[in-house]
Design a protein around this motif. Structure first.
Motif, mmCIF file in Angstrom:
data_model
loop_
_atom_site.group_PDB
_atom_site.id
_atom_site.type_symbol
_atom_site.label_atom_id
_atom_site.label_comp_id
_atom_site.label_asym_id
_atom_site.label_seq_id
_atom_site.Cartn_x
_atom_site.Cartn_y
_atom_site.Cartn_z
ATOM 1 N N ARG A 19 -82.100 3.564 23.987
ATOM 2 C CA ARG A 19 -81.303 4.641 23.382
ATOM 3 C C ARG A 19 -81.648 5.914 24.122
ATOM 4 N NH1 ARG A 19 -81.850 1.794 18.345
ATOM 5 N NH2 ARG A 19 -79.774 1.050 17.787
ATOM 6 N N LEU A 20 -80.613 6.548 24.676
ATOM 7 C CA LEU A 20 -80.773 7.738 25.506
ATOM 8 C C LEU A 20 -79.853 8.808 24.959
ATOM 9 C CD1 LEU A 20 -80.505 5.803 28.925
ATOM 10 C CD2 LEU A 20 -82.607 6.624 27.833
ATOM 11 N N TRP A 21 -80.443 9.919 24.532
ATOM 12 C CA TRP A 21 -79.636 11.013 23.968
ATOM 13 C C TRP A 21 -79.747 12.242 24.854
ATOM 14 C CZ3 TRP A 21 -81.372 11.067 18.049
ATOM 15 C CH2 TRP A 21 -80.997 9.851 17.463
ATOM 16 N N ASP A 22 -78.635 12.906 25.063
ATOM 17 C CA ASP A 22 -78.677 14.174 25.777
ATOM 18 C C ASP A 22 -79.624 15.108 25.011
ATOM 19 O OD1 ASP A 22 -76.995 16.105 27.808
ATOM 20 O OD2 ASP A 22 -77.625 17.138 25.967
ATOM 21 N N SER A 23 -80.561 15.716 25.727
ATOM 22 C CA SER A 23 -81.616 16.489 25.046
ATOM 23 C C SER A 23 -81.091 17.736 24.349
ATOM 24 C CB SER A 23 -82.708 16.909 26.029
ATOM 25 O OG SER A 23 -83.177 15.798 26.731
ATOM 26 N N THR A 24 -79.982 18.292 24.823
ATOM 27 C CA THR A 24 -79.486 19.501 24.158
ATOM 28 C C THR A 24 -78.454 19.192 23.092
ATOM 29 O OG1 THR A 24 -78.279 19.862 26.231
ATOM 30 C CG2 THR A 24 -80.006 21.425 25.714
ATOM 31 N N THR A 25 -77.551 18.264 23.362
ATOM 32 C CA THR A 25 -76.466 18.015 22.402
ATOM 33 C C THR A 25 -76.722 16.800 21.502
ATOM 34 O OG1 THR A 25 -75.297 16.541 23.909
ATOM 35 C CG2 THR A 25 -74.788 18.896 24.082
ATOM 36 N N ASN A 26 -77.731 15.968 21.851
ATOM 37 C CA ASN A 26 -77.980 14.686 21.168
ATOM 38 C C ASN A 26 -76.844 13.671 21.353
ATOM 39 O OD1 ASN A 26 -80.540 15.136 20.328
ATOM 40 N ND2 ASN A 26 -80.021 15.615 18.202
ATOM 41 N N GLU A 27 -75.951 13.960 22.274
ATOM 42 C CA GLU A 27 -74.878 12.998 22.562
ATOM 43 C C GLU A 27 -75.492 11.689 23.052
ATOM 44 O OE1 GLU A 27 -70.896 12.585 25.380
ATOM 45 O OE2 GLU A 27 -72.383 14.131 25.799
ATOM 46 N N LYS A 28 -74.948 10.569 22.575
ATOM 47 C CA LYS A 28 -75.482 9.266 22.953
ATOM 48 C C LYS A 28 -74.949 8.857 24.324
ATOM 49 C CE LYS A 28 -75.411 7.883 18.093
ATOM 50 N NZ LYS A 28 -76.576 8.688 17.757
ATOM 51 N N LEU A 29 -75.879 8.403 25.183
ATOM 52 C CA LEU A 29 -75.504 8.029 26.555
ATOM 53 C C LEU A 29 -75.859 6.566 26.816
ATOM 54 C CD1 LEU A 29 -76.933 11.240 28.312
ATOM 55 C CD2 LEU A 29 -74.533 10.761 27.789
ATOM 56 N N ASP A 30 -75.773 5.730 25.792
ATOM 57 C CA ASP A 30 -76.274 4.353 25.895
ATOM 58 C C ASP A 30 -75.330 3.390 25.181
ATOM 59 O OD1 ASP A 30 -76.982 4.101 22.982
ATOM 60 O OD2 ASP A 30 -78.153 5.866 23.519
ATOM 61 N N LYS A 31 -75.809 2.180 24.977
ATOM 62 C CA LYS A 31 -74.958 1.118 24.436
ATOM 63 C C LYS A 31 -74.486 1.380 23.001
ATOM 64 C CE LYS A 31 -75.058 -3.892 23.933
ATOM 65 N NZ LYS A 31 -75.949 -5.066 24.088
ATOM 66 N N ASP A 32 -75.104 2.303 22.299
ATOM 67 C CA ASP A 32 -74.584 2.665 20.976
ATOM 68 C C ASP A 32 -73.137 3.156 21.073
ATOM 69 O OD1 ASP A 32 -76.555 1.860 19.240
ATOM 70 O OD2 ASP A 32 -77.522 3.827 19.066
ATOM 71 N N ARG A 33 -72.742 3.663 22.235
ATOM 72 C CA ARG A 33 -71.339 4.090 22.397
ATOM 73 C C ARG A 33 -70.406 2.894 22.237
ATOM 74 N NH1 ARG A 33 -71.243 9.344 23.349
ATOM 75 N NH2 ARG A 33 -69.008 9.167 23.012
ATOM 76 N N PHE A 34 -70.878 1.740 22.681
ATOM 77 C CA PHE A 34 -70.106 0.508 22.506
ATOM 78 C C PHE A 34 -70.286 -0.047 21.090
ATOM 79 C CE2 PHE A 34 -70.377 -4.218 22.721
ATOM 80 C CZ PHE A 34 -69.022 -4.480 22.853
ATOM 81 N N ARG A 35 -71.557 -0.161 20.657
ATOM 82 C CA ARG A 35 -71.816 -0.713 19.322
ATOM 83 C C ARG A 35 -71.042 0.042 18.243
ATOM 84 N NH1 ARG A 35 -77.311 -0.099 21.053
ATOM 85 N NH2 ARG A 35 -78.185 -2.049 21.829
ATOM 86 N N ARG A 36 -70.974 1.368 18.389
ATOM 87 C CA ARG A 36 -70.393 2.203 17.328
ATOM 88 C C ARG A 36 -68.998 2.711 17.664
ATOM 89 N NH1 ARG A 36 -75.867 5.553 15.386
ATOM 90 N NH2 ARG A 36 -77.264 3.760 15.590
ATOM 91 N N ASP A 37 -68.371 2.130 18.660
ATOM 92 C CA ASP A 37 -66.996 2.505 19.051
ATOM 93 C C ASP A 37 -66.835 4.002 19.298
ATOM 94 O OD1 ASP A 37 -65.916 -0.116 18.889
ATOM 95 O OD2 ASP A 37 -65.822 0.064 16.696
ATOM 96 N N LEU A 38 -67.775 4.557 20.070
ATOM 97 C CA LEU A 38 -67.703 5.996 20.342
ATOM 98 C C LEU A 38 -66.896 6.307 21.600
ATOM 99 C CD1 LEU A 38 -71.451 6.865 19.537
ATOM 100 C CD2 LEU A 38 -69.448 7.205 18.056
ATOM 101 N N GLY A 39 -66.537 5.278 22.353
ATOM 102 C CA GLY A 39 -65.747 5.494 23.577
ATOM 103 C C GLY A 39 -66.597 5.981 24.744
ATOM 104 N N ASN A 40 -65.943 6.101 25.916
ATOM 105 C CA ASN A 40 -66.617 6.616 27.133
ATOM 106 C C ASN A 40 -67.932 5.920 27.456
ATOM 107 O OD1 ASN A 40 -64.565 8.465 27.553
ATOM 108 N ND2 ASN A 40 -65.605 10.063 26.368
ATOM 109 N N VAL A 41 -67.972 4.613 27.307
ATOM 110 C CA VAL A 41 -69.223 3.888 27.562
ATOM 111 C C VAL A 41 -69.612 4.003 29.034
ATOM 112 C CG1 VAL A 41 -70.450 1.707 27.312
ATOM 113 C CG2 VAL A 41 -68.583 2.247 25.739
ATOM 114 N N ILE A 42 -68.685 3.615 29.913
ATOM 115 C CA ILE A 42 -68.992 3.620 31.346
ATOM 116 C C ILE A 42 -69.272 5.043 31.837
ATOM 117 C CG2 ILE A 42 -67.974 3.217 33.650
ATOM 118 C CD1 ILE A 42 -69.065 0.717 32.278
ATOM 119 N N GLU A 43 -68.509 5.993 31.326
ATOM 120 C CA GLU A 43 -68.728 7.392 31.719
ATOM 121 C C GLU A 43 -70.162 7.821 31.368
ATOM 122 O OE1 GLU A 43 -66.154 6.167 30.160
ATOM 123 O OE2 GLU A 43 -64.350 6.817 31.222
ATOM 124 N N SER A 44 -70.642 7.379 30.215
ATOM 125 C CA SER A 44 -71.993 7.772 29.792
ATOM 126 C C SER A 44 -73.059 7.101 30.647
ATOM 127 C CB SER A 44 -72.207 7.409 28.324
ATOM 128 O OG SER A 44 -71.247 8.088 27.538
#
Ligand code: TMP
Length: 251
Positions: free
Chosen positions: A203-228
């Motif tokens: 699990r990798l979160w952007d340190s300033t925004t806490n935006e998820k940059l990991d597989k949770d984008r897929f698990r949780r249908d957040l979109g932009n998986v490959i971009e992250s």
């Protein structure tokens, strides 16, 4: 294309026989699964990115003395690795509450843990990889006490190193999963780090925004998986020019 002997096919990777004894070729697929493969998708280019990120991390870990199975990257999707006897455990290290520990213990996601916590899960898809304790691990002979100590020490070194590596590029290492294997030298065996380390297993979160940059984008249908995933590679300085090359199933 030459047919190589397939040794094992997992959810995200395939292992083929290597060019010499004691080696294997690890092929990174674009397949993504979550929740024990109840959710599936093909994410074009994921295998290429994870091959590169895992190469980068394993090479650096090797340089600081965390021995691992990586030998060298062969091409976009494949790396040459040492053959190991996989220890049937997933070793999870957590710094911040997220995912299953948040659910299990009623913690708020994002809450820092009092200290880094190591957990073991028994690798068995039919059982959904249940969490186990050291008592289970030694009683069922999945690993010896000394091996558990070695895995815990290595897991903490990986955590310290990766927390710094990612921290330096504005990414918080929330938690991650690693796997280990045994290499035999005569009658003795040694534990080394195996498998992969990538946004699929961290699990990798952007340190300033806490935006998820990991597989949770897929698990949780957040979109932009490959971009992250690409953003993680870009910040690590790995893939200067990304995509175009990831199209088209080169291996
Ligand atoms: P969890 O919070 O779902 O237990 O996940 C902890 C960490 O382990 C997280 O970084 C994702 C990773 N992980 C895997 O790599 N494979 C798995 O099968 C699971 C369940 C988690």
């Amino acid at each position: 294309m030459t047919r190589r002997k397939k040794i094992y096919e997992g959810k995200a990777k395939i292992l083929y026989e290597g060019p010499e004894p004691g080696t294997l070729i690890q092929y990174f697929k674009d397949d993504a699964t979550a929740f024990n493969a109840q959710k599936k998708a093909v994410l074009e280019g994921k295998g290429v990115i994870n091959n590169r990120i895992s190469e980068y991390i394993m090479t650096r870990l090797n340089a600081i003395g965390v021995q691992n199975h990586f030998i060298r990257r062969l091409n976009l999707r494949e790396q040459l690795i040492k053959e190991v006897e996989i220890v049937p455990l997933e070793v999870v290290v957590r710094n911040i509450a997220a995912g299953s520990i948040a659910t299990r213990l009623g913690l708020t996601e994002g809450q820092p843990l009092p200290r880094s916590i190591i957990e073991f899960y028994y690798k068995d898809d039919k059982l959904g990889d249940p969490m186990v304790s050291e008592e289970h691990i030694t009683a069922f002979n999945w690993a010896a006490t000394q091996e558990i100590d070695d895995m815990m020490a290595m897991a903490l070194r990986v955590n310290d190193y990766l927390s710094g590596l990612f921290g330096g590029v504005g990414i918080t290492l929330v938690d991650f999963k690693i796997e280990f294997g045994r290499v035999y030298e005569g009658d003795f065996s040694r534990i080394i780090l195996a498998d992969e380390i990538s946004p699929d297993s961290c699990r990798l979160w952007d340190s300033t925004t806490n935006e998820k940059l990991d597989k949770d984008r897929f698990r949780r249908d957040l979109g932009n998986v490959i971009e992250s995933y690409t953003e993680v590679a870009r910040r690590l300085g790995i893939m200067k020019e990304m995509p175009t090359v990831i199209q088209g199933g080169v291996h």
